[in-house]
Scaffold this motif. Structure first.
Motif, mmCIF file in Angstrom:
data_model
loop_
_atom_site.group_PDB
_atom_site.id
_atom_site.type_symbol
_atom_site.label_atom_id
_atom_site.label_comp_id
_atom_site.label_asym_id
_atom_site.label_seq_id
_atom_site.Cartn_x
_atom_site.Cartn_y
_atom_site.Cartn_z
ATOM 1 N N TRP A 1 -6.061 7.978 -0.257
ATOM 2 C CA TRP A 1 -4.796 7.596 0.361
ATOM 3 C C TRP A 1 -3.842 7.228 -0.752
ATOM 4 N N ARG A 2 -2.814 8.004 -0.839
ATOM 5 C CA ARG A 2 -1.767 7.668 -1.784
ATOM 6 C C ARG A 2 -0.467 7.934 -1.052
ATOM 7 N N LEU A 3 0.327 6.920 -0.948
ATOM 8 C CA LEU A 3 1.480 7.024 -0.062
ATOM 9 C C LEU A 3 2.612 7.851 -0.630
ATOM 10 N N PHE A 4 3.091 7.456 -1.787
ATOM 11 C CA PHE A 4 4.322 8.057 -2.301
ATOM 12 C C PHE A 4 4.100 8.687 -3.678
ATOM 13 N N VAL B 1 9.855 5.092 7.510
ATOM 14 C CA VAL B 1 9.725 5.034 6.059
ATOM 15 C C VAL B 1 11.029 4.558 5.429
ATOM 16 N N ASN B 2 10.917 3.554 4.599
ATOM 17 C CA ASN B 2 12.057 3.157 3.791
ATOM 18 C C ASN B 2 11.785 3.665 2.385
ATOM 19 N N ARG C 1 2.168 11.242 0.688
ATOM 20 C CA ARG C 1 3.182 11.117 1.719
ATOM 21 C C ARG C 1 3.499 12.530 2.190
ATOM 22 N N GLN D 1 2.765 3.189 -10.925
ATOM 23 C CA GLN D 1 2.852 2.844 -9.497
ATOM 24 C C GLN D 1 1.810 1.792 -9.124
ATOM 25 N N GLU E 1 0.305 0.076 -5.435
ATOM 26 C CA GLU E 1 0.365 0.407 -4.021
ATOM 27 C C GLU E 1 -0.627 -0.435 -3.212
ATOM 28 N N TYR F 1 -2.097 -0.251 0.787
ATOM 29 C CA TYR F 1 -2.076 0.557 2.000
ATOM 30 C C TYR F 1 -3.146 0.011 2.941
ATOM 31 N N THR G 1 4.672 0.867 -1.767
ATOM 32 C CA THR G 1 4.474 1.405 -3.114
ATOM 33 C C THR G 1 5.640 0.967 -4.002
ATOM 34 N N GLN H 1 9.033 1.512 -1.909
ATOM 35 C CA GLN H 1 8.945 2.363 -0.717
ATOM 36 C C GLN H 1 7.994 1.718 0.298
ATOM 37 N N LEU H 2 8.410 1.739 1.547
ATOM 38 C CA LEU H 2 7.632 1.114 2.613
ATOM 39 C C LEU H 2 7.343 2.132 3.707
ATOM 40 N N MET H 3 6.212 1.994 4.347
ATOM 41 C CA MET H 3 5.866 2.890 5.443
ATOM 42 C C MET H 3 5.107 2.098 6.511
#
Lengths: 142, 305
Positions: A139-142, B63-64, B101, B255, B257, B259, B275, B296-298
């Motif tokens: 899982w890697r979001l961005f 998503v922001n 993403r 990065q 993160e 999640y 993230t 970044q948000l989700m």
């Protein structure tokens, strides 16, 4: 491959078998004998990945016309010697308890008389999952 | 990296992606076997590659996702909505897999790959994926409803895809992987393109808490100078009073993160993540870039078929 369809089919088969085995079964899938009303909610515990322990708080309730000391057991039917006593209600007509469920397998809850260990009622908590277990998921979001 | 608030190419990309997935699915179902494919090497080391497995998911999220391009912001509600049809398919070592993403990049962020070797604690794959999304300044300006002189008249930038060698290392509750990719930014209307190396690494640590999965992640990515110059450099034909000539440098991105995922039922899960990305300070020297730190948000749900 464990798709939702196959999981759903398996669940349906289990429910149908349960219906056949216990003719006095209630509409919500709870096993009921002529001597006792017994319920456990929720009846399904969902975990994210196959094989992971599933956690839930199960509300156990029972009621019967006469007083007797009743004990609650859980049984993992995959393990022959896994019957474990969880608690007893001394000389009661009704009982209620919140049980912390933690298992990767289906567990059966049983009500038995303390005096002669007679099975009065049982119900099974089904463990299901969202994803088949795989080590390769990332899982890697961005 | 250069995500646009609105990307009309997503439909085209999803179409291509769907075609690839369906073709892969048909090929796989024709020869599907329930067992995993086990081979034996000369050293009697078992190699177990993925058998035929598939998973089809629907992703719906808010998503922001701020954009590093100068003065560009998410403006409309649709900019915050992310919808994705996700396929994870494998067959005899080949795989098409969701990894990031999903709806933000070409092929929905999917990776098409082949497992060269699979060992107990590690594996080596060759993969094909899109690493950097392009952008079209005309579309961005249409969407922004304001004048951004730094972007007026700027050439569009196409996406960058790459072929990579991926080494993955598996730990008890963690995964580390590193991609070494030969990447190419596609040719734009002016005939500009670029090739370069991308080295992308990521470490993800799983903390299971009751029915929650909480992943802590950290990544470090290197983009070679030629690729960065393609995206944030300013060519002679793009120079304006608001946009001086600029040659970009190679860039690092770090990065962090978090999640989390929680099962709502046998088919639905709740997902949320944040993230924080840090790009090299040097990118802010480009006239079309005004930020090098992005949060970044989700928050969303995932339906598993």
């Amino acid at each position: 491959m464990y798709s939702s369809v196959s999981k759903g089919f398996a669940l349906l088969v289990l429910v149908l078998m349960n219906c056949i085995m216990f003719s006095a079964k209630a509409a919500n899938g709870i096993t009921v004998s002529t001597e006792i009303n017994f319920s456990a909610q929720p009846q399904q515990c969902v975990t994210l990945h196959q094989g992971r322990d599933c956690f839930a708080t199960i509300l156990i309730q029972w009621q019967r016309p006469t007083s007797q000391t009743i004990c609650l057991f859980h049984v993992n039917k995959k393990q022959a010697t896994s019957k474990k006593q969880l608690m007893c209600w001394p000389e009661s007509k009704a009982g209620q308890a919140n049980i912390e469920f933690e298992s990767s397998d289906n567990l059966t809850y049983q009500l038995r008389t303390q005096l002669d260990d007679r099975l009065l009622a049982e119900t099974e908590i089904i463990v299901s999952w969202l994803h088949k277990n795989t080590r390769r998921r990332r899982w890697r979001l961005f | 990296m250069f995500t646009k608030p609105i990307n009309p190419n997503i439909i085209n990309r999803l179409f291509i992606y769907s075609i690839v997935a369906i073709a892969f699915f048909i090929a796989a179902t024709t020869h599907a076997s329930p067992e995993e494919q086990s081979l034996t090497t000369h050293g009697n080391t078992p190699i177990t590659k993925d058998a035929f497995e598939w998973q089809f998911m629907l992703d719906m999220a808010l998503v922001n996702s701020p954009v590093m391009l100068t003065d560009v912001e998410q403006t409309e509600l649709w900019d915050y909505v992310q919808l994705g049809l996700l396929f994870d398919i494998s067959y005899k070592g080949f795989f098409l897999r969701t990894n990031s993403r999903r709806s933000s990049t070409i092929l929905g962020g999917e990776e098409l790959g082949y497992q060269i070797t699979v060992q107990k604690d590690w594996q080596l794959d060759v993969i094909l994926k899109a690493y950097i999304e392009g952008f079209d300044p005309i579309e961005i300006l249409d969407d922004q409803n304001k004048d951004i002189p730094e972007l007026v008249g700027l050439n569009n930038r196409e996406y960058t895809s790459g072929i990579a060698l991926r080494y993955s290392r598996y730990f008890e509750n963690a995964i580390f992987y590193i991609d070494i990719a030969s990447a190419r930014a596609s040719e734009n209307e002016q005939g500009h393109s670029a090739t370069g190396i991308i080295i992308d690494s990521f470490y993800s640590y799983l903390i299971p808490y009751r029915n929650w999965d909480i992943y802590l992640g950290a990544g470090l990515t290197y983009y070679e100078k030629a690729l960065m110059d393609y995206y944030i450099g300013i060519n002679a034909d793009e120079v304006s009073s608001a946009r001086p000539f600029h040659i970009a440098d190679s860039t690092f991105r770090a990065q962090l993160e978090v999640y989390a995922q929680y099962p709502l039922s046998q088919s639905w899960s709740f997902n949320a993540g944040i993230t924080q990305s840090f790009y090299s300070n040097s990118i802010k020297r480009s006239p079309i870039i005004d930020k090098n730190k992005l949060t970044q948000l989700m928050v969303g749900v995932l339906y598993v078929f």
